[in-house]
Scaffold this active site. Structure first.
Site, PDB file in Angstrom:
ATOM      1  N   CYS A  44       0.821  -1.216   0.000  1.00 14.68           N
ATOM      2  CA  CYS A  44       0.000   0.000   0.000  1.00 14.68           C
ATOM      3  C   CYS A  44       0.852   1.262   0.000  1.00 14.68           C
ATOM      4  O   CYS A  44       0.664   2.153  -0.816  1.00 14.68           O
ATOM      5  CB  CYS A  44      -0.941   0.000   1.214  1.00 14.68           C
ATOM      6  N   CYS A  49      -1.458   1.730  -2.966  1.00 16.25           N
ATOM      7  CA  CYS A  49      -2.473   2.779  -2.785  1.00 16.25           C
ATOM      8  C   CYS A  49      -1.915   4.196  -2.740  1.00 16.25           C
ATOM      9  O   CYS A  49      -2.432   5.090  -3.403  1.00 16.25           O
ATOM     10  CB  CYS A  49      -3.253   2.554  -1.483  1.00 16.25           C
ATOM     11  N   LYS A  52      -0.023   5.354  -5.981  1.00 16.61           N
ATOM     12  CA  LYS A  52      -1.035   5.344  -7.045  1.00 16.61           C
ATOM     13  C   LYS A  52      -1.964   6.540  -6.915  1.00 16.61           C
ATOM     14  O   LYS A  52      -2.258   7.214  -7.904  1.00 16.61           O
ATOM     15  CB  LYS A  52      -1.841   4.050  -6.979  1.00 16.61           C
ATOM     16  N   TYR A 179      -9.217  -3.627 -11.305  1.00 15.26           N
ATOM     17  CA  TYR A 179      -9.160  -2.214 -10.901  1.00 15.26           C
ATOM     18  C   TYR A 179      -7.761  -1.638 -11.040  1.00 15.26           C
ATOM     19  O   TYR A 179      -7.604  -0.465 -11.397  1.00 15.26           O
ATOM     20  CB  TYR A 179      -9.733  -2.034  -9.488  1.00 15.26           C
ATOM     21  N   GLU A 183      -7.215   1.530 -13.403  1.00 11.58           N
ATOM     22  CA  GLU A 183      -6.730   2.770 -12.789  1.00 11.58           C
ATOM     23  C   GLU A 183      -5.487   3.282 -13.502  1.00 11.58           C
ATOM     24  O   GLU A 183      -5.377   4.477 -13.813  1.00 11.58           O
ATOM     25  CB  GLU A 183      -6.425   2.522 -11.311  1.00 11.58           C
ATOM     26  N   HIS A 436     -28.358  20.394  -1.741  1.00  7.80           N
ATOM     27  CA  HIS A 436     -28.518  20.873  -3.120  1.00  7.80           C
ATOM     28  C   HIS A 436     -27.662  22.108  -3.360  1.00  7.80           C
ATOM     29  O   HIS A 436     -27.573  22.974  -2.487  1.00  7.80           O
ATOM     30  CB  HIS A 436     -29.995  21.197  -3.364  1.00  7.80           C
ATOM     31  N   GLU A 441     -27.113  14.070  -4.083  1.00  2.00           N
ATOM     32  CA  GLU A 441     -28.497  14.243  -3.634  1.00  2.00           C
ATOM     33  C   GLU A 441     -29.437  13.275  -4.346  1.00  2.00           C
ATOM     34  O   GLU A 441     -30.521  12.960  -3.838  1.00  2.00           O
ATOM     35  CB  GLU A 441     -28.954  15.688  -3.845  1.00  2.00           C
TER      36      GLU A 441
END
Length: 453
Positions: A44, A49, A52, A179, A183, A436, A441
């Site tokens: 990681c 992670c 990256k 992934y 990525e 909003h 939302e």
């Protein structure tokens, strides 16, 4: 006086192993040692992670510059300096590794910069020739990229090497559809590379919600990434024009760099495990029970080497559960249910719970889904689309899954994940007043299901 050199010997200095060692020593007062053959911080921090995500940030700035012009900002044409970025990135990784070492030292953990293997159920042998005994042994050795057995494989790189390229290639082939591959296809495209992606399956991001991964693939292609599904590499060789790649679809093309991201295997080889009766799975994963214990009572394993849910926060949770179980007298099974996760493609994909496909196999469901152009990008003249999706049980009204494809989907799914983990119903979402104007939302304003199954 203990009959062992240590109460706990941890093999592996990644996120899971370091957390377990720190907590066992610092909170439970155990005498702890940890061995790591490479850099502290593991996949990681060093090759996953963290670097990256920093590359993701770097790759997003060209789009921001384009949008800024559309919003009235007068900006010069930007240029990306890979050498400057890589130098700063490597310095940051050095800093983070230093922090990991300091955390272990401050907790009272003895560290060994060496490879470790099991000699018996209570003995660890280091590559230095030293041996130590421990009442408990925790294996947290993580995983490594898979390298295919094809002619010319040595010409390619894996995700381990991508962060340290001397220069940025102009033409890149990314092989894989998970992934990590997706990525890096987005990252390299954002940094200015011409990117082609090969995946042997029918659609990238297998295992994710079909509607969500379909939108991610569409958006990637609309931005200029050439995705070829049902395609694999047969062979590679270097010639005067770069790396010549022969594909299974009958085509040949040249690239400056080929990146393989076709999966990861557990780091369990040559550790003396099977000789002790510790069973390995088909891919080399260490098989453990829900307390992360192997059939040898003194030996436990956590993280990617067990190939359960291969995410850094999960490895950390597994490490904490191990310490609670073994050193605090609080038997704590690992909870792998409803884990939020994010894929840092462009756009991002955030997900928690069941996909629509998984849910409909389980029970009758309703699907609340909407896809639209977000305000910020629409004003800038971009055709980007986002997706907000809830999968709901007809019987209990519980939200079984939430899937978001949008900028900052990772940030949104962390919050939505709390509600889904708590067992929120669709009516709980409906009772929540919308913020909003936001993209998210739509998760609380969509009233009618788009389909039932």
């Amino acid at each position: 006086m203990s009959d062992f050199d240590y109460d706990l010997f941890v093999i592996g200095g990644g996120s899971g192993g370091v957390r377990a060692a720190r907590v066992a020593a610092g909170e439970a007062g155990a005498k702890v040692a940890l061995a790591e053959q490479d850099r502290y911080g593991g996949t990681c921090v060093i090759r996953g992670c963290v670097p990256k995500k920093l590359m993701v940030f770097a790759s997003e700035y060209p789009g921001m510059v384009e949008d800024a012009r559309a919003y009235g900002w007068d900006l010069n044409d930007p240029e990306f300096d890979w050498t400057k970025f890589r130098t700063k990135l490597e310095a940051e990784l050095d800093r983070l590794e230093g922090i990991y070492r300091s955390l272990l030292k401050n907790a009272g953990v003895t560290t060994y910069d060496a490879r470790a293997r099991l000699k018996d159920a209570h003995t660890v042998e280091l590559s230095t020739g030293e041996t130590f005994t421990a009442k408990h042994i925790l294996i947290a050795t993580g995983g490594r990229p898979v390298v295919p057995d094809i002619p010319g494989w040595e010409l390619a790189i894996s995700s381990n090497e991508i962060f340290h390229l001397k220069e940025l290639p102009k033409r890149v082939l990314v092989v894989g559809g998970g992934y990590i591959a997706s990525e890096f296809a987005c990252i390299l495209h954002g940094l200015g590379c011409a990117v082609t992606q090969f995946y042997r399956g029918a659609q990238i991001l297998r295992g994710f919600d079909d509607e969500a991964r379909g939108l991610v693939a569409d958006e990637m292609q609309s931005r200029g990434i050439a995705i070829h599904c049902g395609t694999n590499i047969l062979e590679m060789e270097r010639d005067a024009d770069g790396i010549r790649v022969k594909a299974s679809n009958g085509t040949e093309a040249h690239f400056d760099q080929v990146l393989f991201a076709i999966g990861r295997d557990p780091n369990s080889n040559d550790m003396g495990l099977e000789e002790l009766g510790i069973e390995l799975g088909r891919r080399g994963e260490i098989l453990v029970d829900r307390y992360s214990q192997t059939p040898v009572p003194s030996v436990y394993a956590i993280g990617d080497v067990t190939d359960r849910v291969n995410l850094t926060p999960v490895a950390i949770r597994e490490g904490m559960a191990f310490v609670a179980t073994v050193f605090k007298g609080e038997p704590t099974p690992v909870d792998h249910d409803l884990i939020p996760s994010a894929v840092f493609t462009q756009p991002e994909l955030g997900t928690v719970g069941l996909t629509e496909e998984e849910a409909r196999e389980q029970e009758a469901i309703e699907v609340y889904s909407t896809s639209f152009k977000p305000m910020q990008q629409a004003f800038a003249g971009r055709a980007d689309r986002v997706l907000m999706k809830l999968v709901v049980s007809k019987a209990t009204r519980r939200v079984l899954g939430c899937h978001i494809v949008a900028p900052q989907a990772g940030e949104m799914i962390q919050m939505a994940g709390i509600a889904v983990k708590m067992g929120a119903t669709k009516e709980d979402f409906d009772r929540t007043v919308a913020v909003h104007p936001t993209m998210a939302e739509e998760l609380v304003t969509t009233r009618a299901p788009v389909r039932s199954a």
